[in-house]
Write a protein that holds these residues in place. Sequence first.
Motif, PDB file in Angstrom:
ATOM      1  N   ILE B  46     -20.805 -15.316  30.848  1.00 32.15           N
ATOM      2  CA  ILE B  46     -21.500 -16.480  30.077  1.00 32.15           C
ATOM      3  C   ILE B  46     -21.293 -16.435  28.467  1.00 32.15           C
ATOM      4  CG2 ILE B  46     -23.603 -17.448  29.296  1.00 32.15           C
ATOM      5  CD1 ILE B  46     -24.873 -16.019  31.675  1.00 32.15           C
ATOM      6  N   ASP B  47     -20.325 -17.331  28.271  1.00 33.38           N
ATOM      7  CA  ASP B  47     -19.688 -17.338  27.179  1.00 33.38           C
ATOM      8  C   ASP B  47     -20.504 -18.322  25.943  1.00 33.38           C
ATOM      9  OD1 ASP B  47     -18.220 -17.621  24.476  1.00 33.38           O
ATOM     10  OD2 ASP B  47     -16.278 -18.196  25.526  1.00 33.38           O
ATOM     11  N   VAL B  48     -21.269 -17.281  25.087  1.00 36.07           N
ATOM     12  CA  VAL B  48     -22.240 -17.871  24.107  1.00 36.07           C
ATOM     13  C   VAL B  48     -21.568 -18.058  22.695  1.00 36.07           C
ATOM     14  CG1 VAL B  48     -24.259 -17.243  25.450  1.00 36.07           C
ATOM     15  CG2 VAL B  48     -23.229 -15.611  23.802  1.00 36.07           C
ATOM     16  N   THR B  49     -20.436 -17.958  22.407  1.00 34.35           N
ATOM     17  CA  THR B  49     -19.699 -18.187  21.199  1.00 34.35           C
ATOM     18  C   THR B  49     -20.337 -19.217  20.313  1.00 34.35           C
ATOM     19  OG1 THR B  49     -17.678 -17.402  22.106  1.00 34.35           O
ATOM     20  CG2 THR B  49     -17.467 -18.381  19.988  1.00 34.35           C
ATOM     21  N   VAL B  50     -20.583 -20.274  20.936  1.00 35.74           N
ATOM     22  CA  VAL B  50     -21.078 -21.387  19.814  1.00 35.74           C
ATOM     23  C   VAL B  50     -22.547 -21.375  19.611  1.00 35.74           C
ATOM     24  CG1 VAL B  50     -19.249 -23.090  20.982  1.00 35.74           C
ATOM     25  CG2 VAL B  50     -21.651 -23.207  21.860  1.00 35.74           C
ATOM     26  N   LEU B  51     -23.196 -20.552  20.417  1.00 31.51           N
ATOM     27  CA  LEU B  51     -24.645 -20.527  20.169  1.00 31.51           C
ATOM     28  C   LEU B  51     -25.041 -20.007  18.513  1.00 31.51           C
ATOM     29  CD1 LEU B  51     -26.475 -19.657  23.366  1.00 31.51           C
ATOM     30  CD2 LEU B  51     -25.998 -21.709  22.144  1.00 31.51           C
ATOM     31  N   ILE B  78     -22.322 -11.221  29.131  1.00 27.82           N
ATOM     32  CA  ILE B  78     -22.575 -12.184  28.110  1.00 27.82           C
ATOM     33  C   ILE B  78     -21.273 -11.850  27.003  1.00 27.82           C
ATOM     34  CG2 ILE B  78     -23.912 -13.085  26.324  1.00 27.82           C
ATOM     35  CD1 ILE B  78     -25.232 -13.090  29.129  1.00 27.82           C
ATOM     36  N   VAL B  79     -20.571 -13.081  26.676  1.00 26.96           N
ATOM     37  CA  VAL B  79     -19.520 -12.758  25.648  1.00 26.96           C
ATOM     38  C   VAL B  79     -19.861 -13.634  24.626  1.00 26.96           C
ATOM     39  CG1 VAL B  79     -17.949 -11.933  27.728  1.00 26.96           C
ATOM     40  CG2 VAL B  79     -17.722 -14.275  26.592  1.00 26.96           C
ATOM     41  N   GLY B  80     -19.110 -13.287  23.175  1.00 24.20           N
ATOM     42  CA  GLY B  80     -19.023 -14.085  22.218  1.00 24.20           C
ATOM     43  C   GLY B  80     -20.336 -14.179  21.271  1.00 24.20           C
ATOM     44  N   ILE B  81     -21.237 -13.188  21.310  1.00 25.94           N
ATOM     45  CA  ILE B  81     -22.336 -13.253  20.443  1.00 25.94           C
ATOM     46  C   ILE B  81     -21.896 -12.908  19.210  1.00 25.94           C
ATOM     47  CG2 ILE B  81     -24.716 -11.840  19.932  1.00 25.94           C
ATOM     48  CD1 ILE B  81     -25.152 -11.274  22.675  1.00 25.94           C
ATOM     49  N   GLN B  82     -22.170 -14.011  18.307  1.00 32.06           N
ATOM     50  CA  GLN B  82     -21.575 -13.913  16.758  1.00 32.06           C
ATOM     51  C   GLN B  82     -22.289 -12.864  16.120  1.00 32.06           C
ATOM     52  OE1 GLN B  82     -18.881 -15.931  15.846  1.00 32.06           O
ATOM     53  NE2 GLN B  82     -18.936 -15.758  18.115  1.00 32.06           N
ATOM     54  N   LEU B  96     -30.470  -6.804  25.032  1.00 30.59           N
ATOM     55  CA  LEU B  96     -29.804  -7.431  26.459  1.00 30.59           C
ATOM     56  C   LEU B  96     -29.960  -6.064  27.320  1.00 30.59           C
ATOM     57  CD1 LEU B  96     -27.475 -10.183  25.334  1.00 30.59           C
ATOM     58  CD2 LEU B  96     -29.623 -10.461  26.714  1.00 30.59           C
ATOM     59  N   GLU B  97     -30.896  -5.290  27.380  1.00 34.52           N
ATOM     60  CA  GLU B  97     -30.928  -3.996  28.040  1.00 34.52           C
ATOM     61  C   GLU B  97     -30.357  -4.421  29.635  1.00 34.52           C
ATOM     62  OE1 GLU B  97     -33.980  -0.631  28.603  1.00 34.52           O
ATOM     63  OE2 GLU B  97     -34.156  -2.057  26.709  1.00 34.52           O
ATOM     64  N   GLY B  98     -29.576  -3.707  29.990  1.00 30.92           N
ATOM     65  CA  GLY B  98     -29.220  -3.708  31.409  1.00 30.92           C
ATOM     66  C   GLY B  98     -28.430  -4.951  31.665  1.00 30.92           C
ATOM     67  N   VAL B  99     -27.780  -5.545  30.751  1.00 31.17           N
ATOM     68  CA  VAL B  99     -26.857  -6.657  30.819  1.00 31.17           C
ATOM     69  C   VAL B  99     -25.609  -6.368  30.050  1.00 31.17           C
ATOM     70  CG1 VAL B  99     -26.760  -9.186  30.382  1.00 31.17           C
ATOM     71  CG2 VAL B  99     -28.750  -8.214  30.447  1.00 31.17           C
ATOM     72  N   GLY B 100     -24.356  -6.717  30.740  1.00 32.18           N
ATOM     73  CA  GLY B 100     -23.126  -6.471  30.347  1.00 32.18           C
ATOM     74  C   GLY B 100     -23.050  -7.233  29.098  1.00 32.18           C
ATOM     75  N   THR B 101     -22.380  -6.674  27.959  1.00 27.87           N
ATOM     76  CA  THR B 101     -21.762  -7.749  26.897  1.00 27.87           C
ATOM     77  C   THR B 101     -20.183  -7.384  26.563  1.00 27.87           C
ATOM     78  OG1 THR B 101     -22.767  -6.224  25.342  1.00 27.87           O
ATOM     79  CG2 THR B 101     -24.016  -8.004  25.844  1.00 27.87           C
ATOM     80  N   ALA B 102     -19.578  -8.280  26.145  1.00 31.50           N
ATOM     81  CA  ALA B 102     -18.128  -7.958  25.644  1.00 31.50           C
ATOM     82  C   ALA B 102     -17.947  -8.814  24.765  1.00 31.50           C
ATOM     83  CB  ALA B 102     -17.137  -8.099  26.586  1.00 31.50           C
ATOM     84  N   LEU B 103     -16.653  -8.658  23.765  1.00 30.45           N
ATOM     85  CA  LEU B 103     -16.592  -9.253  22.586  1.00 30.45           C
ATOM     86  C   LEU B 103     -16.020 -10.710  22.909  1.00 30.45           C
ATOM     87  CD1 LEU B 103     -16.146  -8.903  19.318  1.00 30.45           C
ATOM     88  CD2 LEU B 103     -13.589  -8.339  20.032  1.00 30.45           C
ATOM     89  N   ASP B 104     -15.403 -10.933  23.629  1.00 29.44           N
ATOM     90  CA  ASP B 104     -14.836 -12.409  23.744  1.00 29.44           C
ATOM     91  C   ASP B 104     -14.512 -12.400  25.295  1.00 29.44           C
ATOM     92  OD1 ASP B 104     -12.490 -11.180  24.061  1.00 29.44           O
ATOM     93  OD2 ASP B 104     -11.680 -11.666  22.138  1.00 29.44           O
ATOM     94  N   LEU B 105     -13.779 -13.771  25.583  1.00 31.19           N
ATOM     95  CA  LEU B 105     -13.677 -14.099  27.016  1.00 31.19           C
ATOM     96  C   LEU B 105     -12.694 -13.005  27.681  1.00 31.19           C
ATOM     97  CD1 LEU B 105     -14.123 -16.113  29.192  1.00 31.19           C
ATOM     98  CD2 LEU B 105     -12.646 -17.449  28.427  1.00 31.19           C
ATOM     99  N   GLU B 106     -11.660 -12.798  26.912  1.00 36.25           N
ATOM    100  CA  GLU B 106     -10.680 -11.663  27.575  1.00 36.25           C
ATOM    101  C   GLU B 106     -11.290 -10.238  27.752  1.00 36.25           C
ATOM    102  OE1 GLU B 106      -7.333 -11.450  24.558  1.00 36.25           O
ATOM    103  OE2 GLU B 106      -6.451  -9.944  25.923  1.00 36.25           O
ATOM    104  N   GLU B 107     -12.082  -9.884  26.842  1.00 37.09           N
ATOM    105  CA  GLU B 107     -12.784  -8.462  27.193  1.00 37.09           C
ATOM    106  C   GLU B 107     -13.829  -8.595  28.230  1.00 37.09           C
ATOM    107  OE1 GLU B 107     -12.390  -5.852  25.484  1.00 37.09           O
ATOM    108  OE2 GLU B 107     -10.481  -6.329  24.440  1.00 37.09           O
TER     109      GLU B 107
END
Lengths: 134, 124
Positions: B46-51, B78-82, B96-107
Amino acid sequence: MENNEACVSINSAADIVTARQKGRALALELGFDGSDLTLIATAISEVARNIVNHAKSGEIVVSPMNHSNKRGILVVARDEGPGIKDIAKAMQYGYSTNKGLGVGLPGAKWLMDEFDIESKVGKGTTVTMKKWLH
Amino acid sequence: MHVPVLKQGDYLIASVQSVLSDADLVQLRDDLAERVGQFRSRGVIIDVTVLDVIDSFATRTLRAVAHMLKLRGAETVIVGIQPDVAFAMVQLGLTLEGVGTALDLEEGLAYLDRLARKPVKHGK
């Protein structure tokens, strides 16, 4: 030049987005920068959601504050809903009466510089929040 | 605004295009839960970069999505949290406990490749 105050009536969850956009736009005009803009918009989102969840309808007014030595933004969230019986409890982190996270009101307080809440059971609730330009 | 969901191999990519109302978030949750079954997906990005705002409701819904999809057999990242959004979330005490996060789409893709091991292709 006087910056414009904005009033958004809150009647459904969709209005939450409008309220925070108006708040962010005014804050930007007033000279707030990136992280403050996000903090202000997020705080507005939380108090607006509080209106939708508990009072069904109300309004959010955002306006500039101009004091002799400091400037900032004032956010007033007003509703004529059921009111809050126990404000201390409502301001407790993690306390919710409707299966929420219980983050909204205490969270909004942390995001802003000043936070005040007045509520009368059967009359409604008014939340006043301020953030100063540093 | 409706969030488009793209199928990319074993993964689904939900790319948020504009601000989301509560209803959009709930719609996204339901869409993803259904499509993970339809496409037999192993992972969801889930890419949230624009939020520009991720408030308590959005956090709760994203967390619910990730946990639901996990129950359906897919990993979520979840990727792209500014940076400003991350700061506000921390101030709010949101995790976002228990939820994966990464810098961007690639990651995010790399994260899923590590977690959701590719299924063995039979008969090909």
